[in-house]
Design an enzyme around this catalytic site. Sequence first.
Site, PDB file in Angstrom:
ATOM      1  N   HIS A 230       0.262  -0.612   0.239  1.00 41.50           N
ATOM      2  CA  HIS A 230      -0.258  -0.169  -0.252  1.00 41.50           C
ATOM      3  C   HIS A 230       0.988   1.238   0.096  1.00 41.50           C
ATOM      4  O   HIS A 230       0.243   2.345  -0.403  1.00 41.50           O
ATOM      5  CB  HIS A 230      -0.726   0.122   1.034  1.00 41.50           C
ATOM      6  CG  HIS A 230      -0.394   0.124   2.451  1.00 41.50           C
ATOM      7  ND1 HIS A 230       0.546  -0.182   3.070  1.00 41.50           N
ATOM      8  CD2 HIS A 230       0.012   1.493   3.311  1.00 41.50           C
ATOM      9  CE1 HIS A 230       1.064   0.000   4.413  1.00 41.50           C
ATOM     10  NE2 HIS A 230      -0.168   1.035   4.341  1.00 41.50           N
TER      11      HIS A 230
ATOM     12  N   LYS B 293       5.401   5.111  -1.077  1.00 40.05           N
ATOM     13  CA  LYS B 293       6.928   6.000  -0.349  1.00 40.05           C
ATOM     14  C   LYS B 293       8.610   6.414  -0.815  1.00 40.05           C
ATOM     15  O   LYS B 293       9.097   6.299  -0.276  1.00 40.05           O
ATOM     16  CB  LYS B 293       6.688   5.862   1.177  1.00 40.05           C
ATOM     17  CG  LYS B 293       5.330   6.432   2.060  1.00 40.05           C
ATOM     18  CD  LYS B 293       5.622   6.029   3.561  1.00 40.05           C
ATOM     19  CE  LYS B 293       5.169   6.829   3.978  1.00 40.05           C
ATOM     20  NZ  LYS B 293       4.333   6.482   5.266  1.00 40.05           N
TER      21      LYS B 293
ATOM     22  N   HIS C 293       1.961  10.054  -2.007  1.00 35.31           N
ATOM     23  CA  HIS C 293       2.621   8.623  -1.798  1.00 35.31           C
ATOM     24  C   HIS C 293       1.695   7.345  -2.790  1.00 35.31           C
ATOM     25  O   HIS C 293       1.747   6.737  -3.259  1.00 35.31           O
ATOM     26  CB  HIS C 293       3.345   8.561  -0.424  1.00 35.31           C
ATOM     27  CG  HIS C 293       2.597   8.012   0.201  1.00 35.31           C
ATOM     28  ND1 HIS C 293       2.271   9.106   1.036  1.00 35.31           N
ATOM     29  CD2 HIS C 293       1.877   7.182   1.016  1.00 35.31           C
ATOM     30  CE1 HIS C 293       1.472   8.667   1.737  1.00 35.31           C
ATOM     31  NE2 HIS C 293       1.442   7.056   2.162  1.00 35.31           N
TER      32      HIS C 293
ATOM     33  N   ASP D 234      -4.940   0.836   8.639  1.00 33.62           N
ATOM     34  CA  ASP D 234      -2.870   2.303   8.216  1.00 33.62           C
ATOM     35  C   ASP D 234      -3.330   2.833   9.864  1.00 33.62           C
ATOM     36  O   ASP D 234      -2.139   3.249  10.047  1.00 33.62           O
ATOM     37  CB  ASP D 234      -3.382   2.741   6.935  1.00 33.62           C
ATOM     38  CG  ASP D 234      -1.852   3.688   7.148  1.00 33.62           C
ATOM     39  OD1 ASP D 234      -0.811   3.576   6.581  1.00 33.62           O
ATOM     40  OD2 ASP D 234      -2.726   4.839   7.186  1.00 33.62           O
TER      41      ASP D 234
HETATM   42 FE   LIG Z   1       0.933   6.002   3.280  1.00 32.82          FE
END
Ligand SMILES: [Fe+2]
Length: 210
Positions: free
Chosen positions: A83, A87, A112, A165
């Site tokens: 996910h 980044k 990102h 998350d």
């Molecule tokens: Fe993230």
Amino acid sequence: MWLDLGVYDIHTLLAPLIPDQNIEIYMDELEQISRAFAVIIDKKSAFTHHHSLKISERAFKMAQALGYDEKKCRKMKISGYLHDIGKLIVPNSILDKPDKLTKDEMLLIKKHPYYSKFILKQIKGFEDIAEWGPNHHENLTGTGYPEGISGSQFTEESQIMAICDIYQALTEDRIYRSGMSHDDAVIIINKLVDKRYYERYIFDEFLKIH
Ligand SMILES: [Fe+2]
């Protein structure tokens, strides 16, 4: 649209360099490769050293608890692993910056998930994986990022990723604060559920897997 313009040149430049080949891989191998990528992504910053691994583990458990079939549960696991792959474009000088971020630095960080989706969409068969995980900063009200999707566009699968998350992010140390306790993180996410960021039954399910 503006984000698309940013990557158009990279794609055009890379196309002649990358051979156009199709490689089929099995689910077991795919899980292993995705996990290896998750380790690379997580190790980029000392503050996220098991971030994607934990999200993947919880998303998988949630998928099982909600009765998804085995293939879909494994796809959820892979989507959790990957996910945050976008980044990798954000420099550590920004990710680990102890001071307040500038407007431009914040904008780059907020890109990102767009790059995660862009990268994963290139892979045939990754259509769902490229949606669920990369939507982890969206919410039902449309105030999330990078796309600001809302309502039915923000599917159950994406909501699972978002809740996993945010819980993980809140309970992890950051350079500017220590990780929160489970109870404090639950209080914060509960407030977001009250604001209709996520559906209540999904968060209730999340609490059961702990
Ligand atoms: Fe993230």
